[in-house]
Design an enzyme around this catalytic site. Structure first.
Site, PDB file in Angstrom:
ATOM      1  N   GLU A   1      77.370   7.443  15.608  1.00 39.66           N
ATOM      2  CA  GLU A   1      77.583   8.826  14.906  1.00 39.66           C
ATOM      3  C   GLU A   1      78.791   9.440  14.892  1.00 39.66           C
ATOM      4  OE1 GLU A   1      77.605   8.570  19.381  1.00 39.66           O
ATOM      5  OE2 GLU A   1      76.333   7.803  17.529  1.00 39.66           O
TER       6      GLU A   1
ATOM      7  N   CYS B   1      74.892   1.866  22.084  1.00 38.24           N
ATOM      8  CA  CYS B   1      75.184   1.463  23.293  1.00 38.24           C
ATOM      9  C   CYS B   1      75.049   1.375  24.970  1.00 38.24           C
ATOM     10  CB  CYS B   1      76.399   3.279  23.296  1.00 38.24           C
ATOM     11  SG  CYS B   1      77.553   3.131  24.353  1.00 38.24           S
TER      12      CYS B   1
ATOM     13  N   HIS C   1      78.796   3.631  18.581  1.00 42.31           N
ATOM     14  CA  HIS C   1      79.062   4.718  18.111  1.00 42.31           C
ATOM     15  C   HIS C   1      78.590   4.719  17.293  1.00 42.31           C
ATOM     16  CE1 HIS C   1      78.625   6.370  22.100  1.00 42.31           C
ATOM     17  NE2 HIS C   1      79.021   5.377  22.507  1.00 42.31           N
TER      18      HIS C   1
END
Length: 201
Positions: free
Chosen positions: A185, A82, A183
């Site tokens: 995660e 990001c 992202h």
């Protein structure tokens, strides 16, 4: 061999614990980078980031590690996430003009769309070129995006993404340096694929 991943840790730079857990789940050893000497004894660098480019750049300056980060990124496999991807570019127009690491020859601009910003949610990516980072990624994979600015299209684009009436860059790569706009995660199994690919580079 276990990968020793150095995660850049700045104020308000993202969900560090979630990233740490995801990389450890994939077999990596984690070390947080908060000062100059922390770059030692890590094999690869992870640059996370949420919020604004200007805030991220300010935090780098406050830590006095901007030049150290640049030197190490040029030597070690690196993945920016990001804002961490955007800081690899030349400069951003978000909240005024802010300089990046200038690894990639591209600027960061506000996404041109008639639809609402910021972009928030899951989307598919379009792989444009073969890359070690995108192995086993296909049209079924969904990635989590949350942003209003994006990297300009360049020769380093590996993948892009469609948001209603526009396309923008979702993955960039140059030698051993990679950036993803989404992202990992928060991207569930698809994010784990990216992590596993990065660990093999």
């Amino acid at each position: 061999m276990i990968n020793k991943i150095g995660i850049l840790k700045l104020e308000n730079c993202g969900n560090i614990s979630s990233l740490k857990n995801s990389f450890e789940y994939c077999g990596a050893s984690i070390k947080f980078i908060e000062k100059r000497n922390d770059f030692k004894n890590v094999d690869k660098i992870l640059i996370p980031g949420v919020g604004s480019f200007s805030e991220f750049r300010k935090n780098l300056n406050n830590k006095h590690i901007f030049e150290d980060l640049l030197v190490n990124v040029e030597k070690k496999p690196t993945l920016g996430i990001c804002i961490g991807m955007q800081v690899l570019g030349k400069k951003s127009e978000e909240n005024g003009i802010n300089e990046g690491l200038n690894i990639f020859d591209c600027n960061i601009v506000k996404i041109k769309t008639s639809k609402k910003l910021p972009i928030i949610g899951y989307n598919k990516i379009n792989v444009l070129k073969k890359s070690d980072l995108t192995k086993n990624i296909d049209e079924k994979d969904l990635f989590y995006f949350m942003h209003s600015y994006a990297v300009e299209t360049s020769k380093n684009d590996i993948a892009n993404v469609r948001y209603y009436d526009t396309f923008y860059t979702s993955i960039i790569a140059k030698d051993h340096i990679f950036g993803v706009q989404f992202h990992i995660e928060k991207s569930k199994e698809s994010g784990l694929k990216i992590i596993q690919n990065f660990l093999k580079i």
